[in-house]
Design a protein around this motif. Sequence first.
Motif, PDB file in Angstrom:
ATOM      1  N   VAL A 214      62.579 -15.067 118.011  1.00 34.44           N
ATOM      2  CA  VAL A 214      62.306 -13.950 116.983  1.00 34.44           C
ATOM      3  C   VAL A 214      62.404 -14.398 115.677  1.00 34.44           C
ATOM      4  N   ALA A 230      66.089  -4.424 117.835  1.00 31.85           N
ATOM      5  CA  ALA A 230      66.337  -5.482 118.530  1.00 31.85           C
ATOM      6  C   ALA A 230      65.428  -5.289 120.109  1.00 31.85           C
ATOM      7  N   TRP A 233      62.547  -6.817 121.297  1.00 32.53           N
ATOM      8  CA  TRP A 233      62.304  -8.482 122.101  1.00 32.53           C
ATOM      9  C   TRP A 233      63.332  -8.642 123.271  1.00 32.53           C
ATOM     10  N   CYS A 245      65.757 -15.178 121.252  1.00 29.98           N
ATOM     11  CA  CYS A 245      66.727 -15.477 120.635  1.00 29.98           C
ATOM     12  C   CYS A 245      66.338 -15.355 119.241  1.00 29.98           C
ATOM     13  N   SER A 246      67.177 -14.564 118.438  1.00 23.19           N
ATOM     14  CA  SER A 246      66.777 -14.257 117.021  1.00 23.19           C
ATOM     15  C   SER A 246      67.304 -15.053 116.084  1.00 23.19           C
ATOM     16  N   ARG A 248      68.181 -15.903 112.121  1.00 23.95           N
ATOM     17  CA  ARG A 248      68.606 -15.232 111.023  1.00 23.95           C
ATOM     18  C   ARG A 248      67.540 -15.829 109.682  1.00 23.95           C
TER      19      ARG A 248
END
Length: 504
Positions: A214, A230, A233, A245-246, A248
């Motif tokens: 993401v 969050a 996802w 997995c986000s 930044r």
Amino acid sequence: MTYEKEPIDPLIAEWVRLETRRQFLRQGANALGMAALAALGGEAFAKPQISPTRGGQGAKYKTVPGALPKLHFAPKAKHVIYLHMVGGPPQMDLFDYKPEMVKMYDKDLPESIRKGQRLTTMTSGQARFPIAPSKFAFKQHGKSGMWLSELLPNLATKVDDICFIRSMHTEAINHEPAITYMQTGNQVTGRPCLGAWTSYGLGSMNSDLPTFVVLVAQPSNTDQVQAISARLWQSGYLPGEHAACSFRAAGDPILYINNPPGVDPTVRRQTLNGLKALNQLTYQTVGDEETHTRIAQYELAFRMQASVPELTDMKNEPESTYQLYGDAAKKPGSFAYTALMARRMVERGVRFVQVYLNNWDTHANVAGRLPSQCKDIDQACAGLIQDLKNRGLFDETLIIWGGEFGRTIYSQGGLSKENYGRDHHPRCFTMWMAGGGSKGGTVYGETDDFSYNIVKDPCDVHDFHATVLRLLGIDHERFTYKYQGLDQRLTGVEPAKVIKELIA
């Protein structure tokens, strides 16, 4: 010397017994289901086609299989880049040309059009519902003759690569349930999203990077942003490893990706080996599948310490790349930068990239705000399409663009030719797809002169999800996960259909 064993707490013993039994039944049910699937006669299943991944070093990566041993159909798409415009873009200002509305300026929306449909509390108390035609000019483009707003000149050059769906509709009228519905197929939170289902079914094409990522892009203006949770996802009831997995927008792409000062890779590897051994003991005792998820995530994090820096290092991108995406692609966190990062990810085998761009909630000042929003995405989206084409990835990468609902033709609040607002409108809105086996140059669905009701070929959220899964080689009716005694699926229990007209 012998020692007397310490007695086990009866509560812990009972918990272990029940948890182990639960895991046995769950795994047994999956095994029986797969045996039944394999026993079906006359079915032609296509094996997942995984091509060599083209990374920065031209390397091939280790793959990890998904839950589907064989796909139901030959897949047209292997990757998905989903560009979600948070807030709901106004379809009549961008894609759904309504020239008759010029004659209706400031006249009330006829009750015969509204038909008593639900309104939000933001406009339900208005005394009038004055028609606000788009102030932006439209032209036809490409062989398909698609009408497009003057705000999207770059995207206009790609209309023959794009499949426009003008007849999307949803049941949700407020942002949080509408985004949740669009992402997970249900307005109630806690369900797996489309990216998690894709990860679960198809597995990883590169074990050194997350299967599902993401990215949250930063809009050029932030007049009316919506909260992005969050939980959109997360993996829901699917195993935890299928959550996104986000990455930044600024600083380290992932928190704690680097080792602390004084801890070298050898020490980190020894630490993880010890944790793995402890987790394996826990799994043998308890049988909880999430323990395996924990092991897998630790190992992936270790491998990502080498793969993520190469992925996010843009210094080797040629100037021709920035000519495609625009100079904004040099600014970390911008939508153009995020679109370029999405291309780099699928190039290296990331299966599903979910991008969010905020500030499309145009309750006021559409004329002032919409140009900057379109400037954020116009060249970047066109550049992404061309970039994927140049690299031989367009045919296997499905790009999705759209919001959670549309906007009203009538103005919220006051009305002038230079200032009008638009409220939420779930009855019809426009989304588009490109690449990945979608049928470019197609315009599907039709709305009335007010862009208020669908008059031809409706497409609801479950139909859309069924079609996306079909492009990935998956039959949405046979793609299930046992949870709470039910065979759960992305498209729910109501009838959903694949829109064949959207598939090349």
